[in-house]
Design a protein around this motif. Structure first.
Motif, PDB file in Angstrom:
ATOM      1  N   GLN A 284     -80.235   6.156  15.635  1.00  0.00           N
ATOM      2  CA  GLN A 284     -81.598   5.934  15.188  1.00  0.00           C
ATOM      3  C   GLN A 284     -82.098   7.153  14.420  1.00  0.00           C
ATOM      4  N   ALA A 285     -81.724   8.325  14.891  1.00  0.00           N
ATOM      5  CA  ALA A 285     -82.116   9.548  14.187  1.00  0.00           C
ATOM      6  C   ALA A 285     -81.488   9.578  12.796  1.00  0.00           C
ATOM      7  N   ALA A 286     -80.277   9.057  12.698  1.00  0.00           N
ATOM      8  CA  ALA A 286     -79.585   9.054  11.407  1.00  0.00           C
ATOM      9  C   ALA A 286     -80.355   8.236  10.370  1.00  0.00           C
ATOM     10  N   VAL A 287     -80.890   7.107  10.799  1.00  0.00           N
ATOM     11  CA  VAL A 287     -81.671   6.268   9.879  1.00  0.00           C
ATOM     12  C   VAL A 287     -82.929   7.005   9.425  1.00  0.00           C
ATOM     13  N   LEU A 288     -83.615   7.619  10.374  1.00  0.00           N
ATOM     14  CA  LEU A 288     -84.838   8.350  10.016  1.00  0.00           C
ATOM     15  C   LEU A 288     -84.522   9.539   9.110  1.00  0.00           C
ATOM     16  N   LYS A 289     -83.383  10.179   9.387  1.00  0.00           N
ATOM     17  CA  LYS A 289     -82.990  11.324   8.567  1.00  0.00           C
ATOM     18  C   LYS A 289     -82.755  10.882   7.119  1.00  0.00           C
ATOM     19  N   ALA A 290     -82.174   9.719   6.979  1.00  0.00           N
ATOM     20  CA  ALA A 290     -81.930   9.212   5.635  1.00  0.00           C
ATOM     21  C   ALA A 290     -83.230   9.005   4.869  1.00  0.00           C
ATOM     22  N   LEU A 291     -84.293   8.713   5.597  1.00  0.00           N
ATOM     23  CA  LEU A 291     -85.594   8.487   4.953  1.00  0.00           C
ATOM     24  C   LEU A 291     -86.388   9.773   4.799  1.00  0.00           C
ATOM     25  N   ALA A 292     -85.991  10.808   5.505  1.00  0.00           N
ATOM     26  CA  ALA A 292     -86.811  12.006   5.604  1.00  0.00           C
ATOM     27  C   ALA A 292     -86.637  12.946   4.428  1.00  0.00           C
ATOM     28  N   HIS A 293     -86.840  12.430   3.241  1.00  0.00           N
ATOM     29  CA  HIS A 293     -86.769  13.265   2.040  1.00  0.00           C
ATOM     30  C   HIS A 293     -87.683  12.644   0.987  1.00  0.00           C
ATOM     31  N   PRO A 294     -88.533  13.465   0.372  1.00  0.00           N
ATOM     32  CA  PRO A 294     -89.524  12.919  -0.561  1.00  0.00           C
ATOM     33  C   PRO A 294     -88.909  12.049  -1.654  1.00  0.00           C
ATOM     34  N   ALA A 295     -87.793  12.483  -2.222  1.00  0.00           N
ATOM     35  CA  ALA A 295     -87.186  11.703  -3.298  1.00  0.00           C
ATOM     36  C   ALA A 295     -86.725  10.340  -2.771  1.00  0.00           C
ATOM     37  N   ARG A 296     -86.171  10.335  -1.575  1.00  0.00           N
ATOM     38  CA  ARG A 296     -85.687   9.067  -1.032  1.00  0.00           C
ATOM     39  C   ARG A 296     -86.837   8.147  -0.649  1.00  0.00           C
TER      40      ARG A 296
ATOM     41  N   GLY B 103     -89.051  -4.296  -6.176  1.00  0.00           N
ATOM     42  CA  GLY B 103     -87.948  -4.986  -6.840  1.00  0.00           C
ATOM     43  C   GLY B 103     -86.759  -4.082  -7.080  1.00  0.00           C
ATOM     44  N   GLU B 104     -85.636  -4.672  -7.429  1.00  0.00           N
ATOM     45  CA  GLU B 104     -84.428  -3.885  -7.611  1.00  0.00           C
ATOM     46  C   GLU B 104     -84.514  -3.020  -8.861  1.00  0.00           C
ATOM     47  N   ARG B 105     -83.783  -1.905  -8.826  1.00  0.00           N
ATOM     48  CA  ARG B 105     -83.792  -0.959  -9.942  1.00  0.00           C
ATOM     49  C   ARG B 105     -82.384  -0.414 -10.121  1.00  0.00           C
ATOM     50  N   CYS B 106     -82.044  -0.081 -11.373  1.00  0.00           N
ATOM     51  CA  CYS B 106     -80.744   0.550 -11.605  1.00  0.00           C
ATOM     52  C   CYS B 106     -80.877   2.056 -11.388  1.00  0.00           C
ATOM     53  N   VAL B 107     -79.734   2.714 -11.271  1.00  0.00           N
ATOM     54  CA  VAL B 107     -79.720   4.150 -11.011  1.00  0.00           C
ATOM     55  C   VAL B 107     -80.444   4.906 -12.123  1.00  0.00           C
TER      56      VAL B 107
ATOM     57  N   LEU C 197     -84.162   4.830 -11.611  1.00  0.00           N
ATOM     58  CA  LEU C 197     -84.559   5.675 -10.478  1.00  0.00           C
ATOM     59  C   LEU C 197     -84.420   7.146 -10.826  1.00  0.00           C
ATOM     60  N   THR C 198     -83.406   7.452 -11.626  1.00  0.00           N
ATOM     61  CA  THR C 198     -83.198   8.839 -12.044  1.00  0.00           C
ATOM     62  C   THR C 198     -84.404   9.347 -12.830  1.00  0.00           C
ATOM     63  N   GLU C 199     -84.864   8.500 -13.737  1.00  0.00           N
ATOM     64  CA  GLU C 199     -86.021   8.906 -14.528  1.00  0.00           C
ATOM     65  C   GLU C 199     -87.251   9.059 -13.644  1.00  0.00           C
ATOM     66  N   LEU C 200     -87.413   8.116 -12.723  1.00  0.00           N
ATOM     67  CA  LEU C 200     -88.563   8.163 -11.808  1.00  0.00           C
ATOM     68  C   LEU C 200     -88.577   9.439 -10.978  1.00  0.00           C
ATOM     69  N   VAL C 201     -87.428   9.765 -10.420  1.00  0.00           N
ATOM     70  CA  VAL C 201     -87.351  10.909  -9.504  1.00  0.00           C
ATOM     71  C   VAL C 201     -87.451  12.228 -10.268  1.00  0.00           C
ATOM     72  N   GLY C 202     -86.866  12.245 -11.469  1.00  0.00           N
ATOM     73  CA  GLY C 202     -86.943  13.466 -12.251  1.00  0.00           C
ATOM     74  C   GLY C 202     -85.914  14.502 -11.845  1.00  0.00           C
TER      75      GLY C 202
ATOM     76  N   HIS D 251     -78.485  10.603  -3.256  1.00  0.00           N
ATOM     77  CA  HIS D 251     -79.583  10.098  -2.420  1.00  0.00           C
ATOM     78  C   HIS D 251     -79.375   8.604  -2.136  1.00  0.00           C
ATOM     79  N   LEU D 252     -78.995   7.871  -3.168  1.00  0.00           N
ATOM     80  CA  LEU D 252     -78.802   6.428  -3.005  1.00  0.00           C
ATOM     81  C   LEU D 252     -77.632   6.140  -2.072  1.00  0.00           C
ATOM     82  N   SER D 253     -76.593   6.917  -2.223  1.00  0.00           N
ATOM     83  CA  SER D 253     -75.423   6.745  -1.366  1.00  0.00           C
ATOM     84  C   SER D 253     -75.789   6.956   0.104  1.00  0.00           C
ATOM     85  N   LEU D 254     -76.637   7.942   0.319  1.00  0.00           N
ATOM     86  CA  LEU D 254     -77.112   8.235   1.672  1.00  0.00           C
ATOM     87  C   LEU D 254     -77.909   7.060   2.240  1.00  0.00           C
TER      88      LEU D 254
END
Lengths: 99, 99
Positions: A13-25, A35-39, A42-47, A56-59
Motif C-alpha cells: 500500500q505504501a508503494a502505491v502512495l509512493k508512486a503518487l507522492a511526486h508533484p509531476a506524477r 482523458g488519455e494522453r501520449c507521452v 505529458l512531457t510538454e505539460l510537465v516541462g 515517471h509514467l513507468s513508475l
DNA sequence: TCTTTATTTAGCTAATTGCCTAAGTATGTC
DNA sequence: GACATACTTAGGCAATTAGCTAAATAAAGA
C-alpha cells in the motif's frame, strides 16, 4: 534490522502512495483524469525532458495506477484507477485543517 | 533546471502523500484510526527504535495528518484527518486491478 | 533504405530518506 | 537533588530517488 510483520503488511500500500507522492506524477494523474494522453503531450505539460517523464509514467504503470497502449509511434497513457482522484479532496482537507 | 508552474501547484499535495508513503507510517495511521496512542505504544507496534518512530510521527504531524498532546511525561498522537483512511480502500482497488 | 519522430533504457551525479546511536529536554518519583 | 522514564534532536551512513545526457529501439515517411 528487524521489521515487524505488521509493518510489512502495509508495504504494498505504501508503494502505491509512493508512486503518487511526486508533484509531476500528481500533475500527470490529474491530466489523465480528463482523458488519455501520449507521452509527448505529458512531457510538454510537465516541462521536463522526455526520459524523465517516461520514467515517471513507468513508475505509475508498475504501481498499477495507469495503463499504456502503443498506437503507431506513440504511446498513450490512461488512468486505470479513477478512485485515486478522491485523494485530492482529502489532501485539501488535510491542508485546510482537519475533517 | 526549469520546473513548470503546473507542477509546482501539486507540490503541497505531494508532500501529504509522501508523508503517508511509508509502511510504518501507514501502520501508525491505521492504529490511530482506533483511538489515540502514546509514542511508546506505537514504538512497540512498529518494532523500531523510539527515535525512529518519533521522526515518523513528526513527519505525519508536520504534514497535518496527526495531532499530538503532551500529558505528563507521555505524548499522545491522534488522527487529525480521518479521510486518509479512505486511501486504504482505493489502494486495494489499485492492487486488485482497476475500478 | 535512410531519416525523422516517439519513446524507453542505461549510466551518471546530486539530493533525499530511513535507520541507527548518542545526547539533550521534560516530567515524575524517591 | 538524584534518578528513571518518555520523548525529541542531532549526526552519520547506506540505500533510494530524481534529474540529466547519451544511446538503443520502434514506427512512419520520403
Amino acid at each position: 534490522m528487524l521489521v515487524h510483520a505488521e509493518v510489512k503488511r502495509f508495504k504494498p500500500q505504501a508503494a502505491v502512495l509512493k508512486a503518487l507522492a511526486h508533484p509531476a506524477r500528481l500533475l500527470i494523474v490529474d491530466e489523465l483524469s480528463r482523458g488519455e494522453r501520449c507521452v509527448c503531450e505529458l512531457t510538454e505539460l510537465v516541462g521536463a525532458r522526455m526520459p524523465t517523464v517516461s520514467r515517471h509514467l513507468s513508475l505509475l504503470k508498475h504501481a498499477g495506477i495507469v495503463d499504456d497502449e502503443k498506437r503507431g509511434a506513440q504511446v498513450f497513457y490512461r488512468l486505470r484507477v479513477p478512485c485515486v482522484l478522491n485523494f485530492f479532496k482529502c489532501v485539501q482537507a488535510v491542508q485546510a485543517g482537519g475533517k
